[in-house]
Design a protein around this motif. Sequence first.
Motif, PDB file in Angstrom:
ATOM      1  N   ALA A  42       0.841  -1.200   0.000  1.00  0.00           N
ATOM      2  CA  ALA A  42       0.000   0.000   0.000  1.00  0.00           C
ATOM      3  C   ALA A  42       0.872   1.245   0.000  1.00  0.00           C
ATOM      4  CB  ALA A  42      -0.903  -0.003   1.230  1.00  0.00           C
ATOM      5  N   GLY A  43       0.528   2.184  -0.840  1.00  0.00           N
ATOM      6  CA  GLY A  43       1.246   3.447  -0.875  1.00  0.00           C
ATOM      7  C   GLY A  43       0.655   4.420   0.125  1.00  0.00           C
ATOM      8  N   ASP A  44       0.952   5.712  -0.074  1.00  0.00           N
ATOM      9  CA  ASP A  44       0.447   6.726   0.849  1.00  0.00           C
ATOM     10  C   ASP A  44      -1.079   6.741   0.882  1.00  0.00           C
ATOM     11  OD1 ASP A  44       3.010   7.417   1.438  1.00  0.00           O
ATOM     12  OD2 ASP A  44       3.077   9.157   0.090  1.00  0.00           O
ATOM     13  N   GLY A  45      -1.698   6.533  -0.283  1.00  0.00           N
ATOM     14  CA  GLY A  45      -3.157   6.531  -0.324  1.00  0.00           C
ATOM     15  C   GLY A  45      -3.749   5.400   0.491  1.00  0.00           C
ATOM     16  N   GLY A  46      -3.132   4.215   0.417  1.00  0.00           N
ATOM     17  CA  GLY A  46      -3.616   3.076   1.182  1.00  0.00           C
ATOM     18  C   GLY A  46      -3.460   3.287   2.672  1.00  0.00           C
ATOM     19  N   ARG A  47      -2.354   3.886   3.076  1.00  0.00           N
ATOM     20  CA  ARG A  47      -2.143   4.136   4.506  1.00  0.00           C
ATOM     21  C   ARG A  47      -3.097   5.208   5.022  1.00  0.00           C
ATOM     22  NH1 ARG A  47       4.143   3.267   6.227  1.00  0.00           N
ATOM     23  NH2 ARG A  47       4.514   1.389   4.974  1.00  0.00           N
ATOM     24  N   GLN A  48      -3.381   6.205   4.191  1.00  0.00           N
ATOM     25  CA  GLN A  48      -4.334   7.227   4.611  1.00  0.00           C
ATOM     26  C   GLN A  48      -5.725   6.625   4.781  1.00  0.00           C
ATOM     27  OE1 GLN A  48      -3.746  10.184   5.653  1.00  0.00           O
ATOM     28  NE2 GLN A  48      -5.879  10.861   5.894  1.00  0.00           N
ATOM     29  N   ALA A  49      -6.103   5.729   3.873  1.00  0.00           N
ATOM     30  CA  ALA A  49      -7.402   5.064   3.991  1.00  0.00           C
ATOM     31  C   ALA A  49      -7.464   4.227   5.266  1.00  0.00           C
ATOM     32  CB  ALA A  49      -7.654   4.189   2.763  1.00  0.00           C
ATOM     33  N   ALA A  50      -6.349   3.578   5.604  1.00  0.00           N
ATOM     34  CA  ALA A  50      -6.305   2.784   6.837  1.00  0.00           C
ATOM     35  C   ALA A  50      -6.437   3.680   8.060  1.00  0.00           C
ATOM     36  CB  ALA A  50      -5.004   1.988   6.894  1.00  0.00           C
ATOM     37  N   ARG A  51      -5.795   4.849   8.025  1.00  0.00           N
ATOM     38  CA  ARG A  51      -5.908   5.786   9.155  1.00  0.00           C
ATOM     39  C   ARG A  51      -7.347   6.266   9.323  1.00  0.00           C
ATOM     40  NH1 ARG A  51      -0.532   7.360   7.488  1.00  0.00           N
ATOM     41  NH2 ARG A  51      -1.338   8.877   5.999  1.00  0.00           N
ATOM     42  N   GLU A  52      -8.013   6.535   8.218  1.00  0.00           N
ATOM     43  CA  GLU A  52      -9.402   6.990   8.295  1.00  0.00           C
ATOM     44  C   GLU A  52     -10.323   5.877   8.798  1.00  0.00           C
ATOM     45  OE1 GLU A  52     -10.359   8.556   4.477  1.00  0.00           O
ATOM     46  OE2 GLU A  52      -8.960  10.250   4.644  1.00  0.00           O
ATOM     47  N   GLN A  53     -10.021   4.636   8.397  1.00  0.00           N
ATOM     48  CA  GLN A  53     -10.798   3.502   8.899  1.00  0.00           C
ATOM     49  C   GLN A  53     -10.622   3.366  10.415  1.00  0.00           C
ATOM     50  OE1 GLN A  53      -9.746  -0.279   7.157  1.00  0.00           O
ATOM     51  NE2 GLN A  53     -11.089  -1.442   8.507  1.00  0.00           N
ATOM     52  N   ALA A  54      -9.388   3.512  10.875  1.00  0.00           N
ATOM     53  CA  ALA A  54      -9.119   3.431  12.316  1.00  0.00           C
ATOM     54  C   ALA A  54      -9.814   4.562  13.062  1.00  0.00           C
ATOM     55  CB  ALA A  54      -7.613   3.472  12.565  1.00  0.00           C
ATOM     56  N   LEU A  55      -9.811   5.755  12.474  1.00  0.00           N
ATOM     57  CA  LEU A  55     -10.503   6.884  13.099  1.00  0.00           C
ATOM     58  C   LEU A  55     -11.988   6.573  13.269  1.00  0.00           C
ATOM     59  CD1 LEU A  55     -10.618   9.863  14.057  1.00  0.00           C
ATOM     60  CD2 LEU A  55     -11.062  10.484  11.667  1.00  0.00           C
ATOM     61  N   GLY A  56     -12.584   5.970  12.249  1.00  0.00           N
ATOM     62  CA  GLY A  56     -13.999   5.625  12.341  1.00  0.00           C
ATOM     63  C   GLY A  56     -14.291   4.689  13.494  1.00  0.00           C
ATOM     64  N   ARG A  57     -13.386   3.753  13.741  1.00  0.00           N
ATOM     65  CA  ARG A  57     -13.596   2.807  14.841  1.00  0.00           C
ATOM     66  C   ARG A  57     -13.458   3.492  16.195  1.00  0.00           C
ATOM     67  NH1 ARG A  57     -10.271  -2.591  13.587  1.00  0.00           N
ATOM     68  NH2 ARG A  57     -11.056  -3.042  15.693  1.00  0.00           N
ATOM     69  N   ILE A  58     -12.520   4.432  16.312  1.00  0.00           N
ATOM     70  CA  ILE A  58     -12.378   5.164  17.572  1.00  0.00           C
ATOM     71  C   ILE A  58     -13.594   6.058  17.808  1.00  0.00           C
ATOM     72  CG2 ILE A  58     -11.115   7.065  18.652  1.00  0.00           C
ATOM     73  CD1 ILE A  58      -9.742   4.518  19.157  1.00  0.00           C
ATOM     74  N   VAL A  59     -14.075   6.696  16.753  1.00  0.00           N
ATOM     75  CA  VAL A  59     -15.266   7.542  16.888  1.00  0.00           C
ATOM     76  C   VAL A  59     -16.456   6.702  17.341  1.00  0.00           C
ATOM     77  CG1 VAL A  59     -16.948   8.917  15.598  1.00  0.00           C
ATOM     78  CG2 VAL A  59     -14.502   9.325  15.290  1.00  0.00           C
ATOM     79  N   GLN A  60     -16.576   5.487  16.811  1.00  0.00           N
ATOM     80  CA  GLN A  60     -17.667   4.613  17.251  1.00  0.00           C
ATOM     81  C   GLN A  60     -17.527   4.275  18.731  1.00  0.00           C
ATOM     82  OE1 GLN A  60     -19.165   1.314  14.713  1.00  0.00           O
ATOM     83  NE2 GLN A  60     -18.615  -0.025  16.417  1.00  0.00           N
ATOM     84  N   ASP A 149     -15.913  -8.213  23.633  1.00  0.00           N
ATOM     85  CA  ASP A 149     -15.119  -7.499  22.632  1.00  0.00           C
ATOM     86  C   ASP A 149     -15.995  -6.607  21.758  1.00  0.00           C
ATOM     87  OD1 ASP A 149     -12.936  -8.793  23.665  1.00  0.00           O
ATOM     88  OD2 ASP A 149     -12.777 -10.266  22.040  1.00  0.00           O
ATOM     89  N   ALA A 150     -17.197  -7.069  21.434  1.00  0.00           N
ATOM     90  CA  ALA A 150     -18.109  -6.243  20.643  1.00  0.00           C
ATOM     91  C   ALA A 150     -18.522  -5.003  21.428  1.00  0.00           C
ATOM     92  CB  ALA A 150     -19.337  -7.056  20.235  1.00  0.00           C
ATOM     93  N   ALA A 151     -18.713  -5.153  22.735  1.00  0.00           N
ATOM     94  CA  ALA A 151     -19.052  -3.999  23.572  1.00  0.00           C
ATOM     95  C   ALA A 151     -17.938  -2.961  23.538  1.00  0.00           C
ATOM     96  CB  ALA A 151     -19.305  -4.458  25.006  1.00  0.00           C
ATOM     97  N   ARG A 152     -16.693  -3.419  23.560  1.00  0.00           N
ATOM     98  CA  ARG A 152     -15.558  -2.491  23.500  1.00  0.00           C
ATOM     99  C   ARG A 152     -15.608  -1.657  22.227  1.00  0.00           C
ATOM    100  NH1 ARG A 152     -10.070  -5.294  22.266  1.00  0.00           N
ATOM    101  NH2 ARG A 152     -11.252  -5.489  20.325  1.00  0.00           N
ATOM    102  N   ASP A 153     -15.980  -2.270  21.110  1.00  0.00           N
ATOM    103  CA  ASP A 153     -16.020  -1.543  19.843  1.00  0.00           C
ATOM    104  C   ASP A 153     -17.124  -0.487  19.824  1.00  0.00           C
ATOM    105  OD1 ASP A 153     -13.852  -2.870  18.803  1.00  0.00           O
ATOM    106  OD2 ASP A 153     -15.045  -4.423  17.821  1.00  0.00           O
ATOM    107  N   TYR A 154     -18.108  -0.613  20.719  1.00  0.00           N
ATOM    108  CA  TYR A 154     -19.155   0.405  20.833  1.00  0.00           C
ATOM    109  C   TYR A 154     -18.929   1.322  22.033  1.00  0.00           C
ATOM    110  CZ  TYR A 154     -21.935  -1.702  17.134  1.00  0.00           C
ATOM    111  OH  TYR A 154     -22.377  -2.161  15.909  1.00  0.00           O
TER     112      TYR A 154
END
Length: 347
Positions: A42-60, A149-154
Motif C-alpha cells: 500500500a502506498g500513501d493513499g492506502g495508509r491514509q485510507a487505513a488511518r481513516e478507517q481506524a478513526l472511524g472505529r475510535i469515533v464509534q 469485545d463487541a461492547a468495546r467496539d461500541y
Amino acid sequence: MRRTWALAPLLGMILVGAALAAGVARAATIDATVTVPLAAQAGDGGRQAAREQALGRIVQRLTGDAARAPAAIAGRVDDYITASALRSEAGGQALTLTFDVPALRESLRRQGVRVWLRERPAVVIWAGVQDGGRSLAGADDPRATALRDAARDYGVPVLLPLLDLTDRQAVTYQDIAGGFSGRVGEATRRYGTSLALAVALQARSGGWNGAWMLVRDGSTLASGRTSGDDVAAVADAVWARAVAQLRPDYTVASGESSAIRVNVTGVNGLAALAAAERALGDSAGVVAVQLSGIEGDRAVFRVEAEVGEDRLRAALDRSSLWAPASPDGGGAEAGLTYRWNARGSGG
C-alpha cells in the motif's frame, strides 16, 4: 433550634464510607488503540485510507454510533494520532494506531456530536449457551468474550460475572432465554450496577441465533432476536441495537455541562448522609458531588455534571432511591429537591 452539623469532620467520615462502597457510575475507559489491515504494498493513499478507517472505529467507541466522523475531524486525522506501528500478520500487514482520545472527544463535542458520558454504569453480560447442552458462559468462554469485545467496539464498559455458586443459583439459561428480566436484574445488583445485557445463544446449522434483552433495574428496556454466521456477528448485531437504547441516557452534547444544586430531605444521620451522597455520585453524568450544608434532616449538595438539570432529574426519577419533593415552605428554590428513600437503598 435547628442544628447545623459541622462539615469538616463530617466530610471525612463520608469520604471513608464512600471509598468502602461499590459505586454504580464509574469512569469508563475507551481503548485508544486500533489495528486495521493494510493492503499489500500500500502506498500513501492506502495508509491514509487505513488511518481513516481506524478513526472511524475510535469515533464509534466514543459515541456508540457507527456514523462517519465529521469532515472537519476526518480531514485532520493525523492530528489525533499519537503513535503508529506497522507489523506483519498472517495474510499481510496491519497498521496499529493509538489516538489522543480526550482531544478527539472534545473535538467531537465541539462539532455537535453526542459522545458517551465519562462517568456511566457498566453493563453486566449474562451469556447463556445452548450447544449440545445448556449453560452459562463466563470469562474463559470465547462466546462470552465475543460479547465483551463487541461492547468495546461500541465504547460500552462491561463486566463478566464470576459465575460462582451464587450466580448460578440466581440466573440460569432458562431465565435468559425466557426473558425473566427480574431475576437477571436481581443477580446484577451484586456487581454494583443496574444495567445488564442477557443473551441466549443457540447453535444452529451453519451459524448461531441470539435472543437478547437489555435490563435496567430489573425491567426490560429492549429485546430482540438476531442471527449470524458466528457468535462475533451475533454479538455485533446485538450491541448495535442495545446501544441505540443506551445512547439517549448516557451520551452528552456540547454545552450540557452544569453545576446543579440538589436539596435532599429525609437525611437522618451520618449513614443516610453518606448513602445519599454516594448515590448522587453514582448517577450517570455526575462528575463530582460536594456537600454544601446540613440543617436538620435536610442536606444541600452541589453536583458537577456533564448533563443539564433536566437530565439529572430524569436519572434520579428512574431510581427507587429518590422521591421528588417540594422545597421547604413551598417557595421557589433553585435546583432539584428530593426525599432520600432509605428503604430503597437497603439502609
